[in-house]
Design an enzyme around this catalytic site. Structure first.
Site, PDB file in Angstrom:
ATOM      1  N   ARG A 196      32.900   7.359  61.182  1.00  0.00           N
ATOM      2  CA  ARG A 196      31.881   5.868  61.963  1.00  0.00           C
ATOM      3  C   ARG A 196      31.357   6.027  62.790  1.00  0.00           C
ATOM      4  NH1 ARG A 196      32.333   1.684  59.295  1.00  0.00           N
ATOM      5  NH2 ARG A 196      34.551   2.003  58.195  1.00  0.00           N
TER       6      ARG A 196
ATOM      7  N   CYS B 153      32.396  -6.798  54.242  1.00  0.00           N
ATOM      8  CA  CYS B 153      32.486  -5.306  54.442  1.00  0.00           C
ATOM      9  C   CYS B 153      33.510  -6.815  55.299  1.00  0.00           C
ATOM     10  CB  CYS B 153      31.146  -6.285  55.967  1.00  0.00           C
ATOM     11  SG  CYS B 153      31.521  -5.419  57.494  1.00  0.00           S
TER      12      CYS B 153
ATOM     13  N   THR C 177      24.602  -2.384  60.764  1.00  0.00           N
ATOM     14  CA  THR C 177      25.344  -2.309  59.504  1.00  0.00           C
ATOM     15  C   THR C 177      25.672  -3.950  60.022  1.00  0.00           C
ATOM     16  OG1 THR C 177      26.387  -2.096  62.138  1.00  0.00           O
ATOM     17  CG2 THR C 177      26.484  -0.616  60.727  1.00  0.00           C
TER      18      THR C 177
ATOM     19  N   TYR D  56      38.479   3.987  54.455  1.00  0.00           N
ATOM     20  CA  TYR D  56      37.173   4.933  54.291  1.00  0.00           C
ATOM     21  C   TYR D  56      37.284   6.062  54.570  1.00  0.00           C
ATOM     22  CZ  TYR D  56      35.097   0.086  54.398  1.00  0.00           C
ATOM     23  OH  TYR D  56      34.708  -0.788  53.919  1.00  0.00           O
TER      24      TYR D  56
HETATM   25  N1  LIG Z   1      32.121  -1.109  63.938  1.00  0.00           N
HETATM   26  C1  LIG Z   1      30.985  -2.161  63.029  1.00  0.00           C
HETATM   27  C2  LIG Z   1      31.423  -1.483  61.386  1.00  0.00           C
HETATM   28  C3  LIG Z   1      30.707  -2.149  61.325  1.00  0.00           C
HETATM   29  C4  LIG Z   1      30.119  -1.497  59.378  1.00  0.00           C
HETATM   30  O1  LIG Z   1      30.488  -0.109  58.912  1.00  0.00           O
HETATM   31  N2  LIG Z   1      29.233  -2.773  58.865  1.00  0.00           N
HETATM   32  C5  LIG Z   1      29.126  -1.919  56.854  1.00  0.00           C
HETATM   33  C6  LIG Z   1      29.339  -3.106  55.801  1.00  0.00           C
HETATM   34  S1  LIG Z   1      31.193  -2.468  55.866  1.00  0.00           S
HETATM   35  C7  LIG Z   1      27.712  -2.073  57.240  1.00  0.00           C
HETATM   36  O2  LIG Z   1      27.123  -2.526  57.705  1.00  0.00           O
HETATM   37  N3  LIG Z   1      26.879  -0.874  56.706  1.00  0.00           N
HETATM   38  C8  LIG Z   1      26.054  -0.641  55.630  1.00  0.00           C
HETATM   39  C9  LIG Z   1      24.723   0.223  55.989  1.00  0.00           C
HETATM   40  O3  LIG Z   1      25.999   1.159  56.677  1.00  0.00           O
HETATM   41  O4  LIG Z   1      24.185   0.882  56.124  1.00  0.00           O
HETATM   42  C10 LIG Z   1      32.250  -3.213  63.573  1.00  0.00           C
HETATM   43  O5  LIG Z   1      33.208  -3.136  63.422  1.00  0.00           O
HETATM   44  O6  LIG Z   1      31.931  -3.623  63.302  1.00  0.00           O
END
Ligand SMILES: N[C@@H](CCC(=O)N[C@@H](CS)C(=O)NCC(=O)O)C(=O)O
Length: 370
Positions: free
Chosen positions: A15, A46, A154, A224
């Site tokens: 991540r 999410c 994100t 994940y």
């Molecule tokens: N470290 C971040 C992770 C957030 C995250 O991974 N969000 C994902 C959705 S579950 C996202 O927006 N992904 C969009 C992408 O990867 O394009 C948090 O906890 O705020």
């Protein structure tokens, strides 16, 4: 844009680290607490964003910080809002309700394959037109804040309407900011004002931090790591890790339940449930963070991420009781949980895992009664 899974060349999911990490406080040179100044952009699918809207509700901040919800479908350009003209007539969305007051629209949001499945009615569901900047995509907030931003776009995003920048895009930080009490003076929510719920009480802080750390690695992010792994050995290691950690939480909650039975008397379920939480005898941040993974477990992670040694409902009676207590007894959990967004997002946004984008109908029900 870098892909969202397996970036290490070893088939392992890594991540990315969040880039906007500012805070809000009376002594901060820029980001001072104020009513209506900050806005959350979230996906209801999410789990990381979900933490922030639960915390916002638990802290009585629904009339202090606005929320807008992106469409559940994540495509190659990232998250999107509904186009401004997609809602006929005036958009009366109430951005200050629990989940952002999302509204249905007539927009065709079918699976990119063009295949409109028989449950197409369910696809015409709720997201917001972006009300502050008129943006169509979440990425526009990132590029406005930093034109050179080159990582993933994100959710959640905590946005400052005054300076037009992202304050923070890390959910772990955002929930600490919301919990910190800096917005208390603007709160009108009577229920919150009556007891000023503290989600990270000093005396439990170390225990909460410790619980959060291993639960993040083994469960929140663990699912994940199992689901996005690209080779059999990595998958087997990660899925085993998830269930070993679920066993650990189950043992903690089993002991807690038995202690509470001794305290309140067997069968006095109401009193038992009022203190039945993961850390200490009160609702804390540890519950919020664990909940957003567990409520998605049976509906999505079991099949989509292949975390299928067991389900929560059949294999983890004490976690299952804890989950249903939060969902059915607290509006902040129930009203922010949208199983349509959750199921549709995962099953139709990860073509590598589910190339045809078919959405399994079960389990039924999404969550069982208490
Ligand atoms: N470290 C971040 C992770 C957030 C995250 O991974 N969000 C994902 C959705 S579950 C996202 O927006 N992904 C969009 C992408 O990867 O394009 C948090 O906890 O705020």
């Amino acid at each position: 844009m870098s892909k969202q899974w397996a970036q290490s060349g070893t088939g392992e999911f890594k991540r990315q680290v969040s880039s906007f990490r500012e805070t809000i406080s009376a002594t901060h040179p820029i980001y001072k607490p104020a009513k209506g100044r900050y806005w959350l952009y979230v996906s209801l699918a999410c789990p990381w964003a979900h933490r922030t809207i639960i915390t916002r509700a638990l802290k009585g901040l629904t009339s202090v910080i606005g929320v807008s919800v992106v469409h559940w479908h994540l495509d190659e350009k990232g998250w999107r809002f509904l186009p401004a003209d997609s809602i006929s007539g005036k958009d009366t969305t109430d951005h200050f309700s629990f989940s952002g007051g999302i509204k249905g629209s007539e927009l065709d949001v079918s699976h990119p394959s063009g295949d409109i499945p028989s449950d197409s009615k369910r696809l015409n569901i709720d997201a917001n037109v972006e009300p502050n900047c008129g943006f169509n995509r979440l990425r526009e907030f990132y590029l406005k804040s930093n034109p050179d931003y080159s990582a993933r776009f994100t959710v959640p995003v905590l946005w400052d309407l005054e300076t037009k920048t992202i304050v923070n895009n890390e959910s772990a930080d955002i929930i600490r900011i919301l919990n910190s009490g800096v917005f208390d003076e603007f709160v009108e929510d009577k229920e919150y004002l009556a007891n000023k719920r503290e989600l990270v009480p000093k005396q439990l802080e170390a225990e909460i931090d410790d619980f959060n750390t291993w639960v993040y690695d083994g469960i929140n992010n663990g699912v994940y790591k199992a689901g996005f792994s690209e080779n059999q050995a990595v998958y087997e290691r990660e899925v085993t890790n998830v269930f070993n950690n679920l066993d650990k939480v189950e043992a903690i909650l089993k002991k807690k339940h038995s202690d509470l039975e001794s305290k309140h008397g067997k069968g006095n379920e109401k009193a038992i449930l009022s203190e039945y939480f993961t850390v200490g005898n009160q609702l804390t941040e540890a519950d919020v963070r664990f909940y957003t993974t567990i409520v998605r477990f049976d509906p999505v992670y079991v099949q989509h991420f292949k975390c299928n040694f067991n389900t929560i409902r059949d294999g983890y009676p004490f976690i299952h009781l804890w989950l249903r207590n939060l969902y059915w007894n607290y509006d902040a959990f129930k009203l922010t949980t949208n199983f349509d967004h959750i199921k549709l997002h995962y099953t139709r946004s990860h073509p590598r895992i589910n190339p045809l984008g078919l959405t399994p109908l079960g389990p039924k029900p999404d969550i069982m009664n208490l």
